[in-house]
Design a protein around this motif. Structure first.
Motif, mmCIF file in Angstrom:
data_model
loop_
_atom_site.group_PDB
_atom_site.id
_atom_site.type_symbol
_atom_site.label_atom_id
_atom_site.label_comp_id
_atom_site.label_asym_id
_atom_site.label_seq_id
_atom_site.Cartn_x
_atom_site.Cartn_y
_atom_site.Cartn_z
ATOM 1 N N PRO A 130 0.842 -1.312 -0.077
ATOM 2 C CA PRO A 130 0.055 0.037 -0.034
ATOM 3 C C PRO A 130 0.851 1.255 -0.199
ATOM 4 O O PRO A 130 0.646 2.376 -0.738
ATOM 5 C CB PRO A 130 -0.713 0.086 1.167
ATOM 6 C CG PRO A 130 -0.619 -1.587 1.578
ATOM 7 C CD PRO A 130 0.548 -1.976 1.159
ATOM 8 N N ASN A 131 1.948 1.342 0.650
ATOM 9 C CA ASN A 131 2.946 2.416 0.728
ATOM 10 C C ASN A 131 3.364 2.717 -0.496
ATOM 11 O O ASN A 131 3.277 3.933 -1.059
ATOM 12 C CB ASN A 131 4.023 2.173 1.521
ATOM 13 C CG ASN A 131 3.641 1.806 3.448
ATOM 14 O OD1 ASN A 131 2.215 2.014 3.375
ATOM 15 N ND2 ASN A 131 4.317 1.622 3.853
ATOM 16 N N ASP A 170 2.223 1.950 -3.324
ATOM 17 C CA ASP A 170 1.117 2.207 -4.440
ATOM 18 C C ASP A 170 0.860 3.816 -4.136
ATOM 19 O O ASP A 170 0.497 4.624 -5.015
ATOM 20 C CB ASP A 170 -0.160 1.255 -4.102
ATOM 21 C CG ASP A 170 0.144 0.010 -4.815
ATOM 22 O OD1 ASP A 170 0.932 -0.186 -5.386
ATOM 23 O OD2 ASP A 170 -0.694 -0.891 -4.502
ATOM 24 N N ALA A 171 0.691 4.184 -2.739
ATOM 25 C CA ALA A 171 0.454 5.465 -2.383
ATOM 26 C C ALA A 171 1.408 6.271 -3.056
ATOM 27 O O ALA A 171 1.025 7.553 -3.437
ATOM 28 C CB ALA A 171 0.383 5.537 -0.858
ATOM 29 N N LYS A 211 -5.519 10.623 8.782
ATOM 30 C CA LYS A 211 -6.496 10.803 7.347
ATOM 31 C C LYS A 211 -7.362 12.071 7.962
ATOM 32 O O LYS A 211 -7.802 12.863 6.880
ATOM 33 C CB LYS A 211 -7.173 9.770 6.976
ATOM 34 C CG LYS A 211 -6.523 8.464 6.453
ATOM 35 C CD LYS A 211 -7.152 7.799 5.455
ATOM 36 C CE LYS A 211 -5.980 7.271 4.655
ATOM 37 N NZ LYS A 211 -6.449 5.642 3.893
ATOM 38 N N LYS A 252 0.611 6.834 -6.721
ATOM 39 C CA LYS A 252 -0.404 7.398 -7.133
ATOM 40 C C LYS A 252 -0.253 9.007 -6.577
ATOM 41 O O LYS A 252 -0.730 9.808 -7.562
ATOM 42 C CB LYS A 252 -1.751 6.978 -5.894
ATOM 43 C CG LYS A 252 -2.853 7.598 -6.228
ATOM 44 C CD LYS A 252 -4.156 7.099 -5.292
ATOM 45 C CE LYS A 252 -5.453 7.556 -5.591
ATOM 46 N NZ LYS A 252 -6.418 7.170 -4.650
ATOM 47 N N ALA A 253 0.514 9.191 -5.741
ATOM 48 C CA ALA A 253 0.737 10.687 -5.394
ATOM 49 C C ALA A 253 1.479 11.034 -6.449
ATOM 50 O O ALA A 253 1.216 12.258 -7.032
ATOM 51 C CB ALA A 253 1.769 10.751 -4.215
ATOM 52 N N ASP A 312 -3.808 9.163 0.696
ATOM 53 C CA ASP A 312 -3.057 8.074 0.585
ATOM 54 C C ASP A 312 -1.667 8.269 0.899
ATOM 55 O O ASP A 312 -0.767 7.437 1.298
ATOM 56 C CB ASP A 312 -3.188 7.591 -0.897
ATOM 57 C CG ASP A 312 -4.602 6.782 -1.248
ATOM 58 O OD1 ASP A 312 -5.362 7.171 -0.442
ATOM 59 O OD2 ASP A 312 -4.766 6.069 -2.386
ATOM 60 N N ALA A 313 -1.142 9.502 0.748
ATOM 61 C CA ALA A 313 0.489 9.910 0.756
ATOM 62 C C ALA A 313 0.266 9.727 2.619
ATOM 63 O O ALA A 313 1.654 9.766 2.766
ATOM 64 C CB ALA A 313 0.232 11.091 0.436
ATOM 65 N N TRP A 345 -4.961 11.681 -3.912
ATOM 66 C CA TRP A 345 -3.784 11.179 -3.499
ATOM 67 C C TRP A 345 -3.115 11.627 -2.175
ATOM 68 O O TRP A 345 -2.662 10.840 -1.580
ATOM 69 C CB TRP A 345 -2.661 11.746 -4.428
ATOM 70 C CG TRP A 345 -2.010 13.102 -4.541
ATOM 71 C CD1 TRP A 345 -2.894 14.235 -5.179
ATOM 72 C CD2 TRP A 345 -1.157 13.936 -3.711
ATOM 73 N NE1 TRP A 345 -2.322 15.377 -5.090
ATOM 74 C CE2 TRP A 345 -1.287 15.178 -3.999
ATOM 75 C CE3 TRP A 345 -0.131 13.421 -2.856
ATOM 76 C CZ2 TRP A 345 -0.660 16.275 -3.489
ATOM 77 C CZ3 TRP A 345 0.600 14.404 -2.081
ATOM 78 C CH2 TRP A 345 0.473 15.596 -2.661
ATOM 79 N N ALA A 389 0.699 7.273 3.996
ATOM 80 C CA ALA A 389 1.465 6.037 4.197
ATOM 81 C C ALA A 389 2.825 6.350 4.498
ATOM 82 O O ALA A 389 3.545 5.448 4.980
ATOM 83 C CB ALA A 389 1.498 5.333 2.704
#
Lengths: 166, 486, 690, 99
Positions: free
Chosen positions: C193-194, C196-197, C340, C200-201, C271-272, C268, C274
């Motif tokens: 997940p990290n 991916d984050a 979050k 994504k960012a 999610d960031a 993003w 992470a």
């Protein structure tokens, strides 16, 4: 003029027919022979156009060397001597594309050159003679000539390296 | 009267020809199992050929031989230097690859150098015959080289595809050239054809003839829709050959396009601009979209190189409205593209020595197992994606500058297509980078990777160019400026 | 110092190199280099700030007597706006030609003015504190040295962006900031997940970056230069066509939307989270996300003219900002992860800044950037402190926190200060800046956005109260042994808390202090802006709304009023089962309700009364907000926006698949396509050249 | 003589070659079709050479003839290689690389 014209048309019809047979023949050796016919025809056309040096070169180089090369290729790939189906599954699209191309090219050629004539006379003969060609070749086109010599060497060595069994 | 030979002008070609013969003879006389001496000899020969290029550059005078058919100007000199450098790096990259495989060694370098000779001739060629002959000398040795792994059916396949599409496009090109010869009243010299084009009373056949001529070069630069051979050939060929094809051979095609457009057809812009426009747009889009789906690194780089070719075509497609800027953009882009793409292929070769795989999967965790290779690969890929401060951004910049200088709806549309494509491209370049840094390596790959010395030098050279140009483009912008022959 | 301000980004850049080279061999594994370099930069930034203020004050002082000569003499380009005639203090610039290409020159250089100095101060301060904080927070991390190296590079890039005098340099800094945040967010990339984050960012912001690039190119061709001052001057003077300005500002706005997490590219940012918490603090307070707002402020004349901010009652910029305020705040309601909550709160606050720029409240927006940096850094570092020492490295408020007030007094009190500042309670920093945005919106007749801002203020106050409640009040629900964090963590918190209290006073309009405006607002090449008078009624309204938010939320969480039953039928939180399965929490709630209702008639009566009287309002607002938040999260955020992004990826992928199919592997198929193209293109050329 | 009679003959040969290249499966036959195309070019060149009375076209044709020979040599070598590895000179069997 008329004599040349008649010669042209006879040769042209033979060439066209032979060319069609090259791409439709069901026998490899026949196809090669038809190809040789086309090549000889081309050579004859060059002579008609008074380009004798090119005509002679065409005859010797193509008919003498290239055609033999093809026959050689046919033999080493052990093609069957009896007729076989050499066409693949895209015959119709291929026909469509080549006819389309032919149509476009002919239309363009007629549009561009209409009824322009080639005048066959002695001054033309002088242009196509061996000494004229040789002069031009070694004066103006020395570099490409030298490049071609290297190219032939490369092709030779490359072909040997690739085709040699080891 | 015999023509007076200006041997200085011909010196780079002559020296390289001499080196080619030396390599061939040396290989015959002293057969060399590892091929290392031959590779050293070849690289030495290439470096020696650089010397006359340098003296010509210092001398600086434009030289025109054989009635203008062979010209040595700044443009030719800059590109001769480029081709020789690329050839040098290619030899470095090949040395261990060829040495360790079951190949002919001497012939490999012989063919490689012959092709480079063709490129040198191409830079100076200013008539249709010379251009045609040079193009063939570039191509024919590489047809053979693509099939150099004789026992690998994939390599055979690479060779036949490259060969057939190559021969067909050069047939089309020749047909086009023959029409140009006839239409222009018997001219083969580009300058004379230029005068004919400027007169502007040519029939539509002339436009078609120009297009047919361009097909031969479009094949070389693997522009869509003449690119189909490229991914298959790149994947199947020996990787150093692929690197050579994607950089040098492609650049050869661009040099030919530059020459015939700028010295020949320039005034007939309504015939070539739309064609190049379409090729550029299609190459960028098709190349990038297809690259997104690739799982093999070489194949991905192949599509990427199709797309990059499209980017290089962009300035050419607007050349009439911004002649100087476009010329400069093409030359600069070629140089930078050469460095970053060669670098990427050098990494691919280095990695494949270890993983024996060309799949993108095998790059997982490269950042852990071989951090230096990981960093270099990321740098080359990000440079290809155009991220500052790596050289790629400068290439993209000059490209966009040409587009905007040209202005006009067509140019701007093309610019927008290029911008969108730079974004798409980023996805697959970053995808590889992501694998390198964010995934774990396969277990069997623990332990450091050994990169041979020659390959290390090649990597260092490419990386230095990519970094230096990216950080200080001034150094390089001058070269582009100088090369413009207008 | 002002002319030597290039040292400020250079020091962290050098420390990046140094840490990479020798960091691992040093006793503190490179941290000392990072802390030292950024600390030195901070000192230099303070000196620069002091000199700038001196310069401005000096110029203003002199101007008193000279004003008689007429504003034209000294007022320069900036002073067209009647009473707005001030002395022009030109930025301090210094640069050299980096490279030249044709007739285009590229410079590297710095331009220092009030805005830059303010940013330098904020960035170096927050970064310095984050560096200090991380020595403890990241202790023992296996990539500790890398972390510090990148932290330094991150800071250097942001500083480079801030001092840039031209758009190219700004773009380079911008991209570097993006790259560093990508790597830092993915610091613990072993967990998917990290990674991916991080991707994504990077990718999401890249979408915006394309806008920025095109915008810069358009501006270059419109103004003929990359120089920011020159571009601004030309925009103000009307030398650039309006159409071009519209295109440029729309493209640049794309960059802001991507970088500053504005709707719809905000996904993003949460999610960031992470990444390590200090990185979050840096990203959210001082670097990455404020880069977008900074861009808006830096090239403000372009936006001002491009979007006709002085003319209309609505414009894209304000609309984007306003939407983001509400979306972000609503989303903050339904998060259980404390980071979050803060992330969505950042989105919402950035919305204020962008909206502020959009409604002509330049000073207020920049001022909000300034104050927000302190309290948001404080809150993030506070959250980090909680997870570090209180909740056993968890960020789940419902599962692992609660009641930490007793164990972590420093963290608690500083967090409270940060929350109050964020909620906009007088006299904390957030009050002054937010109020000013709202006041300017009102004065410039952006009434709609005034209302949006007020609603946002209400929601902000409410969700922060919830956050504070879940974290610090009630019973401890975690499984660790909570204790106060070490000094390296608490000292930065205290420092930031101090700024959160005081920073607002620099421009406390109620007290007629307008130093911030005086120091920061450019006077050269800048549109004439209206500055609102302080209005007691407006400020009181804003304050009342915020207090109401706190009150409602307080009633809901602390006093346990409102429709709590709904949680049983309709799990309020998305991670509903955690909430339900958590025995402690349910027990506590249950006990509270039972105890509360049977403890006596008074309690029962008041409970009843409250149920009846406040219920309507509380119920409606609280559940309404929660529902909107849930809806926004589920439908808009997760489905619509993410879906669109994914859809785009899938459809481009499918086109790629089709193209792959064409690549059939049969060489004669290729030849067929080659000749078909030749024939068709020849035909086309034939037809078109006739 | 009309210029176009040569040119149209040449166009016909060229397009016949195109058809052969596209529709023939055997590698050797494909190469023969390529030769048809190159010959068409030569007819064009020599006809134009006579039309404009310039030797350049004939020189060009000589180069084309020479290089065509080299191309055929290399092409046959590659076809031979494929025949050896796949036991067939058919080009439509060569489709390992795709996508």
């Amino acid at each position: 003029m008329i004599a040349q014209n008649i010669a042209f048309w006879i040769i042209a019809v033979v060439m066209a027919a032979a060319a069609v047979r090259v791409v439709t023949s069901r026998n490899l050796v026949h196809a090669a022979l038809f190809l040789i016919t086309v090549l000889i025809g081309a050579s004859a056309q060059f002579i008609i156009l008074l380009a004798e040096f090119v005509g002679v070169t065409q005859f010797f180089l193509y008919v003498g060397a290239v055609a033999v090369l093809f026959l050689f290729g046919i033999i080493v790939t052990r093609a069957p001597m009896q007729p076989a189906d050499y066409d693949n599954d895209q015959r119709w699209p291929a026909l469509a594309v080549s006819l389309l191309l032919l149509g476009v090219l002919v239309a363009l050629l007629i549009d561009a050159f209409g009824h322009q004539e080639i005048e066959l006379s002695d001054d033309l003969l002088a242009i196509g003679r061996s000494d004229a060609v040789g002069n031009s070749l070694f004066r103006t086109f020395v570099v490409p000539f030298e490049v071609v010599s290297m190219l032939l060497l490369a092709a030779l060595i490359g072909a040997v390296a690739i085709a040699r069994r080891d | 009267m015999n023509p007076v030979f200006d041997y200085h002008a011909l010196a780079p070609e002559l020296v390289l020809s001499g080196a080619i013969v030396v390599v061939l003879v040396a290989d015959l006389l002293f057969p060399d199992r590892e091929g290392l001496q031959t590779s050293r000899l070849a690289s030495l020969g290439i470096l020696v050929a650089l010397v006359p290029v340098l003296t010509l550059a210092i001398d600086g005078a434009d030289r025109s031989l054989f009635g203008g058919g062979f010209v040595v100007d700044d443009y030719a000199i800059a590109l001769k230097a480029f081709f020789l450098l690329v050839a040098y790096v290619t030899v470095l990259v090949s040395a261990d690859y060829v040495g360790e495989g079951d190949y002919y060694k001497g012939e490999f370098y012989f063919l490689l150098m012959s092709s480079v000779l063709g490129m040198l001739a191409m830079t100076s060629a200013r008539d249709l015959i010379s251009i045609f002959v040079a193009l063939e000398l570039i191509s024919i040795p590489t047809f053979v080289l693509a099939g150099w792994r004789k026992h690998d059916t994939k390599s055979n396949e690479a060779a036949i595809k490259y060969y057939l599409i190559g021969v067909l496009s050069s047939a089309v090109m020749l047909y086009g050239m023959s029409l140009i010869y006839g239409l222009s009243g018997g001219k083969v010299l580009l300058a004379d054809i230029g005068k004919f084009a400027a007169a502007g009373d040519a029939p539509p056949l002339f436009a078609v003839a120009i297009f047919l001529t361009l097909v031969g070069f479009a094949f070389k630069v693997s522009a869509v829709p003449f690119h189909f051979w490229a991914p298959d050939t790149y994947e199947g060929s020996p990787t150093p050959v692929t690197a050579f094809l994607s950089v040098a051979s492609k650049a050869g095609g661009f040099v030919a396009i530059l020459s015939i457009i700028y010295f020949g057809f320039f005034e007939a812009d309504e015939s070539w601009q739309p064609v190049l426009w379409a090729l550029a747009a299609a190459s960028m889009t098709v190349g990038n979209l297809t690259a997104l789906r690739q799982t093999n690194i070489v194949r991905m780089l192949a599509y990427s190189s199709v797309a990059q070719g499209g980017f290089i075509l962009v300035p050419l497609a607007v050349a009439q409205d911004a002649p100087r800027a476009s010329f400069e953009a093409v030359v600069i882009y070629l140089f930078i593209y050469g460095a970053m793409n060669l670098g990427a292929f050098a990494v691919v070769i280095a990695v494949a020595r270890r993983t024996r795989s060309g799949e993108i999967e095998s790059y997982a965790g490269l950042g852990q197992t071989a951090p230096v290779l990981g960093i270099l690969m990321s740098a080359f890929l990000l440079s290809l994606a155009g991220i500052p401060p790596l050289a790629g951004w400068f290439a993209k910049f000059v490209m966009f500058r040409a587009v905007f200088e040209a202005g006009g709806a067509g140019a701007v549309t093309l610019g927008v297509i290029a911008a969108v494509n730079s974004v798409i491209a980023f996805f697959y370049y970053a995808g590889v980078a992501r694998r390198i840094w964010f995934e774990d390596p396969a277990a069997e790959l623990a332990g450091p990777a050994r990169v041979p010395a020659a390959l290390t030098v090649a990597l260092a050279m490419s990386a230095a160019v990519v970094l230096v140009i990216g950080v200080y483009p001034q150094l390089f912008a001058r070269v582009g400026e100088l090369a413009v022959p207008l | 110092m002002l002319r030597n301000a290039w040292l400020i980004p250079l020091l962290p850049a050098l420390s990046f190199v140094a840490i990479l080279l020798v960091g691992k061999r040093l006793p503190r594994r490179g941290a000392e280099l990072g802390v030292g370099a950024v600390g030195a930069s901070f000192v230099l930034a303070c000196v620069a700030a002091w000199q700038w203020i001196d310069r401005v004050e000096g110029a203003t002082g002199k101007s008193e007597g000279l004003r008689a000569f007429g504003k034209g003499v000294l007022g320069g380009e900036g002073g067209e706006g009647g009473e707005h005639a001030e002395v022009a203090v030109a930025p301090v610039t210094r640069g050299f030609t980096w490279w030249q290409n044709g007739n285009v020159e590229f410079n590297v250089g710095i331009a220092i003015d009030g805005l830059t100095v303010m940013m330098l101060f904020v960035v170096t301060l927050v970064s310095f504190l984050v560096h200090v904080y991380s020595t403890s927070y990241m202790e023992g991390d296996r990539r500790f040295t890398h972390f510090y190296a990148l932290l330094s590079l991150f800071t250097a890039s942001m500083l480079l962006l801030v001092v840039a005098d031209n758009t190219i340099q700004l773009l380079v800094g911008w991209e570097l900031v993006g790259l560093c945040s990508f790597v830092l967010i993915g610091h613990w990339w072993e967990e998917k997940p990290n990674a991916d984050a991080a991707v994504k960012a990077f990718l999401t912001t890249r979408v915006g970056d394309v806008g920025l690039m095109i915008g810069i190119i358009v501006l270059f061709f419109a103004a003929g230069t990359f120089d920011i001052q020159a571009i601004n001057a030309q925009a103000v003077e009307g030398e650039i066509g309006h159409t071009l300005l519209v295109v440029a500002s729309a493209c640049l706005l794309g960059g802001i939307i991507g970088k500053s997490g504005q709707f719809p590219l905000h996904t993003w940012l949460p999610d960031a989270m992470a990444g390590p918490t200090p990185v979050s603090a840096l990203i959210h307070a001082a670097t990455m996300v404020v880069a977008g707002v900074y861009l808006g402020a830096r090239l403000y004349p372009v936006f001002f003219e491009g979007f006709s901010i002085d003319g209309g009652t609505i414009n894209v910029m304000a609309l984007i900002g306003g939407t983001t305020i509400i979306i972000g705040a609503a989303l903050a309601f339904v998060q259980n992860d404390i980071k979050k909550v803060l992330a969505y709160s950042t989105i919402s606050q950035l919305g204020y800044m962008v909206m502020g720029l959009g409604v002509g409240a330049w000073v207020a927006a920049v001022f909000h950037l300034f104050t927000h940096a302190f309290f948001k850094a404080l809150l993030f570092l506070g959250a980090g402190s909680v997870s570090h020492s209180g909740s056993h490295h968890s960020f789940d408020m419902k599962a692992d926190m609660g009641g930490l007030r007793k164990f972590m007094p420093v963290t608690f009190w500083t967090f409270m200060i940060g929350s109050l500042a964020l909620a906009g309670i007088i006299p904390f920093a957030g009050f002054w800046s937010k109020d000013e945005i709202l006041a300017t919106a009102g004065q410039n007749e952006f009434t709609f956005f005034l209302v949006v801002g007020l609603v946002g203020a209400f929601m902000t106050a409410a969700y922060m109260t919830r956050c504070v409640y879940l974290t610090f009040f009630g019973e401890y629900r975690g499984h660790g042994e909570p204790h106060e964090s070490p000094r390296a963590i608490t000292v930065p918190l205290i420092v930031l808390a101090g700024f959160s209290v005081l920073a607002g006073l620099v421009n406390a309009s109620a007290l007629e202090i307008e130093k911030f405006k005086e120091w920061v607002e450019p006077t050269v090449a800048f549109p004439a802006l209206e500055h609102p008078e302080f209005e007691l009624a407006g400020a009181a309204l804003a304050l009342a709304v915020a207090l109401l938010g706190i009150l409602v939320s307080y009633a809901y969480w602390f006093r346990n009023l409102g429709p709590h039953g709904i949680t049983a039928r309709n799990p309020l939180a998305r991670a509903g089962y955690t909430f339900l399965e958590n025995k402690y929490y349910l027990d506590a709630l249950y006990e509270n309700v039972i105890v509360g209702s049977i403890k006596g008639a008074i309690a029962r009566a008041s409970y009843w009364t409250n149920q009846r009287v406040i219920d309507g309002a509380v119920n409606g607002v609280a559940t309404g907000a929660a529902q909107v938040g849930r809806f926004a999260y589920d439908v808009l955020d997760q489905k619509a926006v993410d879906g669109a992004v994914n859809g785009l990826a899938v459809s481009t992928g499918q086109t790629g698949g089709l193209l792959r199919y064409v690549q059939s592997g049969r060489v004669q198929r290729y030849a067929l396509m080659l000749f078909a193209s030749v024939a068709l293109l020849s035909l086309a050329l034939f037809v078109f050249s006739n | 003589m009309a210029l176009n009679q040569f040119l149209i003959l040449s166009a016909f040969l060229f397009c016949t070659g195109v058809y052969g290249v596209l529709a023939r499966r055997n590698g050797v036959l494909v190469l023969m079709s390529v030769e048809l195309m190159l010959n068409a070019v030569n007819i064009n060149l020599v006809a134009f050479s006579a039309f404009v009375r310039d030797v350049g076209g004939q020189i060009f044709a000589l180069f084309v003839i020479t290089i065509a020979a080299a191309e055929v040599g290399v092409g046959l070598a590659i076809v031979l290689l494929i025949y050896r590895n796949l036991d067939s000179p058919d080009l439509d069997r060569v489709d390992q690389l795709k996508g």
